[in-house]
Design a protein around this motif. Structure first.
Motif, PDB file in Angstrom:
ATOM      1  N   PHE A   2      -6.226   4.131   6.035  1.00 22.87           N
ATOM      2  CA  PHE A   2      -5.367   3.375   5.130  1.00 22.87           C
ATOM      3  C   PHE A   2      -5.649   3.715   3.669  1.00 22.87           C
ATOM      4  CE2 PHE A   2      -4.743   0.390   8.772  1.00 22.87           C
ATOM      5  CZ  PHE A   2      -3.357   0.478   8.807  1.00 22.87           C
ATOM      6  N   ILE A   3      -6.896   4.019   3.354  1.00 17.20           N
ATOM      7  CA  ILE A   3      -7.226   4.449   1.991  1.00 17.20           C
ATOM      8  C   ILE A   3      -6.502   5.746   1.660  1.00 17.20           C
ATOM      9  CG2 ILE A   3      -9.064   5.416   0.540  1.00 17.20           C
ATOM     10  CD1 ILE A   3      -9.256   2.477   0.561  1.00 17.20           C
ATOM     11  N   VAL A   4      -6.549   6.716   2.570  1.00 17.65           N
ATOM     12  CA  VAL A   4      -5.895   8.006   2.355  1.00 17.65           C
ATOM     13  C   VAL A   4      -4.389   7.829   2.204  1.00 17.65           C
ATOM     14  CG1 VAL A   4      -5.386  10.259   3.372  1.00 17.65           C
ATOM     15  CG2 VAL A   4      -7.700   9.323   3.514  1.00 17.65           C
ATOM     16  N   GLU A   5      -3.787   7.019   3.075  1.00 20.43           N
ATOM     17  CA  GLU A   5      -2.353   6.779   2.974  1.00 20.43           C
ATOM     18  C   GLU A   5      -2.015   6.039   1.687  1.00 20.43           C
ATOM     19  OE1 GLU A   5       0.002   8.002   4.724  1.00 20.43           O
ATOM     20  OE2 GLU A   5      -1.383   9.014   6.074  1.00 20.43           O
ATOM     21  N   GLY A   6      -2.891   5.130   1.280  1.00 23.20           N
ATOM     22  CA  GLY A   6      -2.665   4.394   0.042  1.00 23.20           C
ATOM     23  C   GLY A   6      -2.675   5.313  -1.166  1.00 23.20           C
ATOM     24  N   ILE A   7      -3.622   6.253  -1.186  1.00 26.71           N
ATOM     25  CA  ILE A   7      -3.698   7.224  -2.283  1.00 26.71           C
ATOM     26  C   ILE A   7      -2.432   8.066  -2.326  1.00 26.71           C
ATOM     27  CG2 ILE A   7      -4.906   9.293  -3.102  1.00 26.71           C
ATOM     28  CD1 ILE A   7      -7.451   8.098  -1.873  1.00 26.71           C
ATOM     29  N   THR A   8      -1.961   8.468  -1.166  1.00 22.17           N
ATOM     30  CA  THR A   8      -0.803   9.354  -1.088  1.00 22.17           C
ATOM     31  C   THR A   8       0.471   8.676  -1.571  1.00 22.17           C
ATOM     32  OG1 THR A   8      -1.813  10.436   0.843  1.00 22.17           O
ATOM     33  CG2 THR A   8       0.521  10.862   0.448  1.00 22.17           C
TER      34      THR A   8
ATOM     35  N   MET B  17       0.812  -1.207   0.000  1.00 20.35           N
ATOM     36  CA  MET B  17       0.000   0.000   0.000  1.00 20.35           C
ATOM     37  C   MET B  17       0.841   1.250   0.000  1.00 20.35           C
ATOM     38  SD  MET B  17      -2.266   1.533   3.081  1.00 20.35           S
ATOM     39  CE  MET B  17      -0.702   2.029   3.808  1.00 20.35           C
ATOM     40  N   SER B  18       1.860   1.279   0.839  1.00 16.41           N
ATOM     41  CA  SER B  18       2.618   2.493   1.031  1.00 16.41           C
ATOM     42  C   SER B  18       4.099   2.211   0.901  1.00 16.41           C
ATOM     43  CB  SER B  18       2.322   3.064   2.424  1.00 16.41           C
ATOM     44  OG  SER B  18       3.246   4.085   2.741  1.00 16.41           O
ATOM     45  N   ASP B  19       4.854   3.219   0.443  1.00 16.48           N
ATOM     46  CA  ASP B  19       6.293   3.086   0.324  1.00 16.48           C
ATOM     47  C   ASP B  19       7.007   3.489   1.609  1.00 16.48           C
ATOM     48  OD1 ASP B  19       6.023   2.346  -2.337  1.00 16.48           O
ATOM     49  OD2 ASP B  19       5.978   4.423  -3.003  1.00 16.48           O
ATOM     50  N   LEU B  20       6.294   4.016   2.576  1.00 19.05           N
ATOM     51  CA  LEU B  20       6.901   4.497   3.798  1.00 19.05           C
ATOM     52  C   LEU B  20       6.647   3.554   4.950  1.00 19.05           C
ATOM     53  CD1 LEU B  20       5.908   8.278   3.613  1.00 19.05           C
ATOM     54  CD2 LEU B  20       8.075   7.241   2.955  1.00 19.05           C
ATOM     55  N   PRO B  21       7.601   3.458   5.895  1.00 20.35           N
ATOM     56  CA  PRO B  21       7.356   2.672   7.106  1.00 20.35           C
ATOM     57  C   PRO B  21       6.150   3.225   7.847  1.00 20.35           C
ATOM     58  CG  PRO B  21       9.674   3.299   6.923  1.00 20.35           C
ATOM     59  CD  PRO B  21       8.930   4.078   5.883  1.00 20.35           C
ATOM     60  N   PHE B  22       5.310   2.328   8.379  1.00 19.58           N
ATOM     61  CA  PHE B  22       4.061   2.765   9.012  1.00 19.58           C
ATOM     62  C   PHE B  22       4.315   3.695  10.192  1.00 19.58           C
ATOM     63  CE2 PHE B  22       0.415   2.028  11.901  1.00 19.58           C
ATOM     64  CZ  PHE B  22      -0.543   2.556  11.077  1.00 19.58           C
ATOM     65  N   ASN B  23       5.304   3.397  11.024  1.00 18.98           N
ATOM     66  CA  ASN B  23       5.588   4.249  12.172  1.00 18.98           C
ATOM     67  C   ASN B  23       5.960   5.661  11.747  1.00 18.98           C
ATOM     68  OD1 ASN B  23       4.983   2.680  14.319  1.00 18.98           O
ATOM     69  ND2 ASN B  23       7.054   1.938  14.674  1.00 18.98           N
ATOM     70  N   LYS B  24       6.609   5.780  10.577  1.00 23.20           N
ATOM     71  CA  LYS B  24       6.954   7.116  10.072  1.00 23.20           C
ATOM     72  C   LYS B  24       5.707   7.847   9.601  1.00 23.20           C
ATOM     73  CE  LYS B  24      10.203   9.496   7.031  1.00 23.20           C
ATOM     74  NZ  LYS B  24      11.297   9.341   6.030  1.00 23.20           N
ATOM     75  N   ILE B  25       4.787   7.108   8.985  1.00 25.53           N
ATOM     76  CA  ILE B  25       3.546   7.712   8.497  1.00 25.53           C
ATOM     77  C   ILE B  25       2.735   8.316   9.645  1.00 25.53           C
ATOM     78  CG2 ILE B  25       1.298   7.217   7.438  1.00 25.53           C
ATOM     79  CD1 ILE B  25       2.658   5.114   5.741  1.00 25.53           C
ATOM     80  N   ILE B  26       2.579   7.554  10.725  1.00 24.66           N
ATOM     81  CA  ILE B  26       1.716   8.010  11.818  1.00 24.66           C
ATOM     82  C   ILE B  26       2.496   8.754  12.908  1.00 24.66           C
ATOM     83  CG2 ILE B  26      -0.106   6.315  11.452  1.00 24.66           C
ATOM     84  CD1 ILE B  26       2.497   5.813  14.137  1.00 24.66           C
ATOM     85  N   GLY B  27       3.778   8.971  12.676  1.00 26.67           N
ATOM     86  CA  GLY B  27       4.528   9.812  13.591  1.00 26.67           C
ATOM     87  C   GLY B  27       5.345   9.062  14.617  1.00 26.67           C
ATOM     88  N   GLY B  28       5.375   7.731  14.563  1.00 26.19           N
ATOM     89  CA  GLY B  28       6.193   6.957  15.495  1.00 26.19           C
ATOM     90  C   GLY B  28       5.578   6.897  16.874  1.00 26.19           C
ATOM     91  N   GLY B  29       6.300   6.281  17.801  1.00 26.72           N
ATOM     92  CA  GLY B  29       5.850   6.231  19.188  1.00 26.72           C
ATOM     93  C   GLY B  29       4.902   5.100  19.501  1.00 26.72           C
ATOM     94  N   LEU B  30       4.600   4.225  18.533  1.00 25.13           N
ATOM     95  CA  LEU B  30       3.713   3.097  18.776  1.00 25.13           C
ATOM     96  C   LEU B  30       4.498   1.922  19.346  1.00 25.13           C
ATOM     97  CD1 LEU B  30       1.457   2.976  15.596  1.00 25.13           C
ATOM     98  CD2 LEU B  30       0.759   3.635  17.887  1.00 25.13           C
ATOM     99  N   PRO B  31       3.834   1.064  20.141  1.00 26.58           N
ATOM    100  CA  PRO B  31       4.497  -0.175  20.563  1.00 26.58           C
ATOM    101  C   PRO B  31       4.910  -0.989  19.339  1.00 26.58           C
ATOM    102  CG  PRO B  31       2.447   0.177  21.758  1.00 26.58           C
ATOM    103  CD  PRO B  31       2.486   1.212  20.684  1.00 26.58           C
ATOM    104  N   LYS B  32       5.979  -1.789  19.464  1.00 22.44           N
ATOM    105  CA  LYS B  32       6.523  -2.510  18.322  1.00 22.44           C
ATOM    106  C   LYS B  32       5.503  -3.456  17.688  1.00 22.44           C
ATOM    107  CE  LYS B  32      11.371  -2.301  19.741  1.00 22.44           C
ATOM    108  NZ  LYS B  32      12.590  -3.096  20.100  1.00 22.44           N
ATOM    109  N   PHE B  33       4.632  -4.060  18.529  1.00 17.55           N
ATOM    110  CA  PHE B  33       3.670  -5.024  17.978  1.00 17.55           C
ATOM    111  C   PHE B  33       2.566  -4.327  17.196  1.00 17.55           C
ATOM    112  CE2 PHE B  33       1.616  -3.725  21.902  1.00 17.55           C
ATOM    113  CZ  PHE B  33       0.281  -3.684  21.573  1.00 17.55           C
ATOM    114  N   LEU B  34       2.384  -3.016  17.407  1.00 12.39           N
ATOM    115  CA  LEU B  34       1.284  -2.290  16.766  1.00 12.39           C
ATOM    116  C   LEU B  34       1.752  -1.711  15.437  1.00 12.39           C
ATOM    117  CD1 LEU B  34      -1.620  -1.886  17.649  1.00 12.39           C
ATOM    118  CD2 LEU B  34      -1.007   0.385  18.461  1.00 12.39           C
TER     119      LEU B  34
END
Length: 209
Positions: free
Chosen positions: A80-86, A1-18
């Motif tokens: 996820f749709i918005v991030e996918g479009i981006t 869906m996305s070329d970017l790591p998810f934690n970078k997309i949402i700003g980081g700071g999430l637990p590793k399992f999330l």
């Protein structure tokens, strides 16, 4: 869906399992909980001799709890749709996949709701996501194409959003125009996740008030 790591997309700071996949799984689980509340609980209550289901208050509480969690699914899918479009490499293929899935899903959706494989009284949420995807893709193209013409950017963007909202309303899609506007809000405020979450929640709450 996305070329970017998810934690970078949402700003980081999430637990590793999330991670991205885990949140997608959570969205699916929330959706299943919502469907259980709508389709299974009333049927079980009507045909069960269990003391718990003999109380309408218990049944209503169970439905409200399940639907409370279930309503978390749409904002997650919309995100996820918005991030996918981006970040997608091919917006046309991305939209086509959503549309194909929406068409396939309509048959079991209508069977569950109306007991018939085709009914136009209500459309499944994937059609809402498809319309929102198309609206955001259109607005994104307008903003890039008319970068130096503010009037055209505003008028064309509003026209696209209005068309998508009207289509969702008259097609009787799940979440209707509120779902479209919530996705638009996530798109416009995607650089500020606090504002995007707040705007999305306000729109969905007002849309279902």
């Amino acid at each position: 869906m996305s070329d970017l790591p998810f934690n970078k997309i949402i700003g980081g700071g999430l637990p590793k399992f999330l991670n991205e996949n885990m949140i997608k799984v959570m969205a699916v689980i929330f959706m299943i909980m919502d469907h259980i509340a709508v389709f299974l609980v009333p049927t079980i209550a009507a045909n069960s001799d269990a003391a718990f289901f003999a109380s309408s208050a218990n049944v209503l509480s169970l439905i409200n709890i399940l639907r409370g969690f279930g309503r978390l699914a749409f904002p997650l899918f919309a995100f996820f749709i918005v991030e996918g479009i981006t970040h997608t490499r091919d917006i046309k293929k991305y939209a086509l996949r959503i549309l194909i899935l929406a068409v396939i899903s309509e048959v079991p959706f209508d069977m569950a709701y109306f007991g018939t494989p085709l009914n136009f009284e209500k459309q499944n949420v994937l059609i809402t996501l498809f319309l929102g995807l198309c609206a955001i893709a259109g607005v994104d193209s307008v903003l890039k194409l008319f970068e130096n013409d503010l009037t055209k950017r505003i008028m064309l963007s509003l026209s696209i959003i209005l068309f998508a909202c009207v289509a969702a309303y008259f097609l009787k899609c799940d979440y209707s125009y509120a779902g479209i506007l919530a996705m638009i809000a996530l798109y416009f405020f995607r650089q500020d996740h606090v504002k995007s979450i707040f705007a999305c929640c306000i729109i969905l709450i007002c849309g279902y008030s």
